[in-house]
Scaffold this motif. Sequence first.
Motif, PDB file in Angstrom:
ATOM      1  N   ASN A 235      -7.130  19.926 -48.457  1.00 29.59           N
ATOM      2  CA  ASN A 235      -5.984  18.890 -48.642  1.00 29.59           C
ATOM      3  C   ASN A 235      -5.073  18.614 -47.292  1.00 29.59           C
ATOM      4  O   ASN A 235      -4.445  19.291 -46.828  1.00 29.59           O
ATOM      5  CB  ASN A 235      -4.957  19.237 -49.755  1.00 29.59           C
ATOM      6  N   ASP A 236      -5.611  17.586 -46.812  1.00 26.56           N
ATOM      7  CA  ASP A 236      -4.867  17.193 -45.325  1.00 26.56           C
ATOM      8  C   ASP A 236      -3.316  17.130 -45.344  1.00 26.56           C
ATOM      9  O   ASP A 236      -2.816  17.584 -44.328  1.00 26.56           O
ATOM     10  CB  ASP A 236      -5.753  15.847 -44.888  1.00 26.56           C
ATOM     11  N   ASP A 237      -2.784  16.565 -46.392  1.00 25.42           N
ATOM     12  CA  ASP A 237      -1.468  16.569 -46.450  1.00 25.42           C
ATOM     13  C   ASP A 237      -0.711  17.657 -46.289  1.00 25.42           C
ATOM     14  O   ASP A 237       0.241  18.167 -45.603  1.00 25.42           O
ATOM     15  CB  ASP A 237      -0.924  15.747 -47.535  1.00 25.42           C
ATOM     16  N   ASP A 238      -1.540  18.596 -47.198  1.00 21.41           N
ATOM     17  CA  ASP A 238      -0.700  20.105 -47.296  1.00 21.41           C
ATOM     18  C   ASP A 238      -1.047  20.821 -46.017  1.00 21.41           C
ATOM     19  O   ASP A 238      -0.122  21.664 -45.823  1.00 21.41           O
ATOM     20  CB  ASP A 238      -1.423  20.960 -48.614  1.00 21.41           C
ATOM     21  N   MET A 239      -2.207  20.335 -45.501  1.00 23.69           N
ATOM     22  CA  MET A 239      -2.677  21.278 -43.979  1.00 23.69           C
ATOM     23  C   MET A 239      -1.445  20.814 -43.062  1.00 23.69           C
ATOM     24  O   MET A 239      -0.925  21.591 -42.206  1.00 23.69           O
ATOM     25  CB  MET A 239      -3.773  20.792 -43.886  1.00 23.69           C
ATOM     26  N   LEU A 240      -1.392  19.574 -43.019  1.00 25.67           N
ATOM     27  CA  LEU A 240      -0.334  18.962 -41.859  1.00 25.67           C
ATOM     28  C   LEU A 240       1.022  19.701 -42.060  1.00 25.67           C
ATOM     29  O   LEU A 240       1.802  19.943 -41.165  1.00 25.67           O
ATOM     30  CB  LEU A 240      -0.220  17.261 -42.004  1.00 25.67           C
ATOM     31  N   CYS A 252      -9.222  24.156 -37.416  1.00 24.61           N
ATOM     32  CA  CYS A 252     -10.254  23.563 -36.923  1.00 24.61           C
ATOM     33  C   CYS A 252     -11.024  22.817 -37.922  1.00 24.61           C
ATOM     34  O   CYS A 252     -11.508  23.360 -38.863  1.00 24.61           O
ATOM     35  CB  CYS A 252     -11.087  24.684 -36.168  1.00 24.61           C
ATOM     36  N   THR A 253     -11.422  21.475 -37.651  1.00 30.25           N
ATOM     37  CA  THR A 253     -12.193  20.644 -38.537  1.00 30.25           C
ATOM     38  C   THR A 253     -13.127  20.214 -37.810  1.00 30.25           C
ATOM     39  O   THR A 253     -13.146  19.644 -36.620  1.00 30.25           O
ATOM     40  CB  THR A 253     -11.468  19.987 -39.476  1.00 30.25           C
ATOM     41  N   ASP A 254     -14.375  19.899 -38.528  1.00 27.99           N
ATOM     42  CA  ASP A 254     -15.642  19.099 -38.124  1.00 27.99           C
ATOM     43  C   ASP A 254     -15.819  17.806 -38.661  1.00 27.99           C
ATOM     44  O   ASP A 254     -16.642  17.050 -38.503  1.00 27.99           O
ATOM     45  CB  ASP A 254     -16.915  20.016 -38.090  1.00 27.99           C
ATOM     46  N   ALA A 258      -8.082   9.763 -40.205  1.00 27.34           N
ATOM     47  CA  ALA A 258      -6.951   9.110 -39.583  1.00 27.34           C
ATOM     48  C   ALA A 258      -5.697  10.150 -39.640  1.00 27.34           C
ATOM     49  O   ALA A 258      -4.971   9.995 -38.641  1.00 27.34           O
ATOM     50  CB  ALA A 258      -6.591   7.804 -40.308  1.00 27.34           C
ATOM     51  N   LYS A 259      -5.786  11.097 -40.449  1.00 21.21           N
ATOM     52  CA  LYS A 259      -4.700  12.033 -40.480  1.00 21.21           C
ATOM     53  C   LYS A 259      -4.785  13.014 -39.340  1.00 21.21           C
ATOM     54  O   LYS A 259      -3.732  13.592 -38.996  1.00 21.21           O
ATOM     55  CB  LYS A 259      -4.504  12.420 -41.918  1.00 21.21           C
ATOM     56  N   THR A 260      -5.782  13.576 -39.254  1.00 22.54           N
ATOM     57  CA  THR A 260      -6.099  14.929 -38.710  1.00 22.54           C
ATOM     58  C   THR A 260      -6.766  14.680 -37.256  1.00 22.54           C
ATOM     59  O   THR A 260      -6.615  15.605 -36.375  1.00 22.54           O
ATOM     60  CB  THR A 260      -7.143  15.828 -39.358  1.00 22.54           C
ATOM     61  N   ALA A 261      -7.414  13.666 -36.929  1.00 21.67           N
ATOM     62  CA  ALA A 261      -8.109  13.420 -35.472  1.00 21.67           C
ATOM     63  C   ALA A 261      -7.188  13.729 -34.211  1.00 21.67           C
ATOM     64  O   ALA A 261      -7.579  14.282 -33.477  1.00 21.67           O
ATOM     65  CB  ALA A 261      -8.608  11.947 -35.348  1.00 21.67           C
ATOM     66  N   CYS A 262      -5.715  13.389 -34.348  1.00 22.11           N
ATOM     67  CA  CYS A 262      -5.104  13.761 -33.254  1.00 22.11           C
ATOM     68  C   CYS A 262      -3.931  14.324 -33.259  1.00 22.11           C
ATOM     69  O   CYS A 262      -2.857  14.407 -32.835  1.00 22.11           O
ATOM     70  CB  CYS A 262      -4.382  12.227 -32.526  1.00 22.11           C
ATOM     71  N   ALA A 268     -10.237  19.231 -33.663  1.00 21.45           N
ATOM     72  CA  ALA A 268     -11.165  18.375 -34.432  1.00 21.45           C
ATOM     73  C   ALA A 268     -12.361  18.103 -33.585  1.00 21.45           C
ATOM     74  O   ALA A 268     -12.396  17.378 -32.452  1.00 21.45           O
ATOM     75  CB  ALA A 268     -10.518  17.105 -34.886  1.00 21.45           C
ATOM     76  N   THR A 269     -13.526  18.131 -34.076  1.00 19.00           N
ATOM     77  CA  THR A 269     -14.804  17.784 -33.378  1.00 19.00           C
ATOM     78  C   THR A 269     -15.375  16.625 -34.237  1.00 19.00           C
ATOM     79  O   THR A 269     -15.336  16.776 -35.589  1.00 19.00           O
ATOM     80  CB  THR A 269     -15.708  19.115 -33.247  1.00 19.00           C
TER      81      THR A 269
END
Length: 386
Positions: A235-240, A252-254, A258-262, A268-269
């Motif tokens: 869950n990206d929001d919870d991770m952020l 680390c994510t492959d 839009a939420k996690t790239a930067c 992020a790869t």
Amino acid sequence: MYTIQTMNKISKAGTDRFGSNYTVADTAENPDAILVRSASLHEMSFGDNLKAIARAGAGVNNIPLERCSEEGICVFNTPGANANAVKELVLTGILLSSRRIPEAMCWTSKLEDGELSIGKQVEKGKSQFAGPEIKGKTLGIIGLGAIGALVANAAVALGMQVVGTDPFLSVGAALRLDPSVKVKKTQEDVFAEADYLTIHVPYNNDTKGMICKETIAKMKDGVRILNYARGELVNDDDMLEALENGKVSYYCTDFPNAKTACAKHIIATPHLGASTPESEENCARMAADELIAYLENGDICNSVNLPNARLQTVYTKVCIIHRNVPAMISALTSVVGDAGANIENMLNTSKKDYAYTILDIDGVTDAMVAALKAVDGVLNVRIFAK
């Protein structure tokens, strides 16, 4: 002759395995089989001649499995073919996140000689990128299949403590694990011990968003989480939020979006897990071999919607895909008996709602085949004459 339609660029290591009785092209019409990597087939219409789809990779989210099953199409994947490539990327992520290497490299690339030389700036600023060694730390692994087991053994060799869990851990998979790997009963047991956590499970309704606020709360403060399986598992929001408050040190994510790239503290790869020439060749070879065995002999290995099945026959091999329902076998054998033929040998095996039956029949006729196809619940019938 068989026709294979390729989707995406498929390594010649795979396409070269098809012999002279095959036509392989990305423009093939009404193919016998499709060989695909990442292209989505969900909106694609399948011709009546399509018998199989092979995914040169592990995940099959790009293939409409239920529709394929109902249309009697066998779907294959290539488990383990890209395992080493993913393992190496996971180890890279562990090291990159421990030593804050991406930020250090970015900072260094912007240095210029000025009031202080680059060398002096480096000595003055290097402390901001200090990070822990991985030796002696605990790596938690959710999923101890082909990839998870390789990661576990490699981490042990690097001096890490390893704990893992997998509700579907087979005896063979367990035997492949280093003896020092501690297998836990639950994910919660792994969460509680892990300094680093890596997930290697398929994406489905049960695993969607499995790394979320509730599960992160069960982990150590400062845990580093690695996701080289599927983006939707987290869950990206919870991770952020967890990265912002420090509960998670790095993610680390492959599968950037839009939420996690930067985002800060995310490495992020661009979906590099299987992007090695060795992996692409392994996947292509395995996928080609699966299609050849199925098209030429009706043998199934590594199907995701049908069970593995292989039967040596003496007479005519009749391969039947059907729904896994009561009285199906008696219905099929009755057709053969009514036709005055004899079943010399047979195999029946199932996978959830679908089953595969192979009959070795002495005395197959066109009328018998038509009657088998007409049995309620039968989805596909193929004949292999000696």
